[in-house]
Design a protein around this motif. Structure first.
Motif: not given
Length: 265
Positions: A237-253
């Motif tokens: 439903s949208g977007t998120l723009r960030a200077r830094k992103a941490v993807l701690a998504v475990n099995a969803a990677a």
């Protein structure tokens, strides 16, 4: 007839949206990601890895605008359903790690995992988290011939690296636990805790320090930034723009096409 699979965490039932720790404490959740949002740091995944990242970031620099986004809500995944075993060791067994990465790196990895246990204990005290933490040692034991051979290789490597991991005989194990194992390795720094309660305490602490939360927002894709350009995270439903992103998504990677178990710039 097969009984239906229950999806509730083993530690406690899923809280209603209004009672989730980050909402009940501060009302910090803004629901789903909608429209175009921005942040200094976006953390995707509200399990123990993502929440502790957000917590330590905001502790280090309270001026940061940190946003935590989860496909469901904090501790909805493995962090709310884990066994609660807190112990050292990371990656392959110590003998394999020494062969794969070299003795020095294998030693550093093991010592870092011991330090991680100590930091979790300190964090539960800092948060005052009611997570039932019980400290104690951890025995890795076996009663098979192949297991004995594996433990012997690990024991030799621990000794060669100067690491304090004693070997236990069958009698040594029986002094601690009345179980019929032939040998084991004893790790002194370990414990058990309720991971869902620790996750909830972290979420509440983050929210109290101004971290924003967005629940029910599965990550669908991303456009990595390049220096001056922010990373853009894509949600239904949208977007998120960030200077830094941490993807701690475990099995969803995997479904996202991300390399599993890899840290990227």
């Amino acid at each position: 007839m097969t009984a239906p699979v229950r999806e509730e965490p083993c530690w406690a039932p899923d809280a209603s949206p209004e009672d989730r720790p980050h909402r009940a404490t501060t009302g910090a959740s803004s629901g789903r990601v909608t429209g175009g949002l921005t942040a200094d740091v976006a953390v995707v995944g509200a399990g123990l890895a993502g929440l502790s990242t957000a917590y330590h970031l905001i502790e280090r620099d309270p001026s940061l605008d940190v946003v935590v986004v989860d496909a469901r809500h904090p501790a909805a995944g493995a962090s709310g359903r884990g066994t609660g075993l807190l112990g050292p060791r990371v990656g392959p067994s110590i003998d394999r790690a020494a062969r794969r990465y070299g003795p020095s790196m294998a030693r550093d990895m093991y010592l870092a995992s011991v330090t991680a246990v100590e930091r979790v204990v300190a964090l539960t005290e800092e948060l005052g988290a009611p997570c039932g933490l019980r400290g104690g040692g951890q025995i890795v034991a076996t009663r098979t011939a192949s297991g004995l051979a594996s433990l012997a290789r690990q024991a030799r490597t621990y000794q060669a690296l100067g690491l304090d991991v004693p070997v236990l005989s069958a009698a040594d194990i029986r002094e601690r636990l009345d179980v019929p194992y032939h040998a084991g390795l004893f790790h002194r720094s370990a414990g058990t805790l309720d991971p869902a309660a620790l996750s909830g305490a972290l979420a509440a602490a983050c929210a109290a320090k101004g971290v924003r939360f967005h629940d029910d927002s599965p990550l669908r894709g991303l456009r990595p930034g390049d220096g001056g350009t922010p990373t853009e995270l894509l949600f239904p439903s949208g977007t998120l723009r960030a200077r830094k992103a941490v993807l701690a998504v475990n099995a969803a990677a995997g479904p996202l096409g991300l390399p599993v178990g890899t840290v990227l710039p």
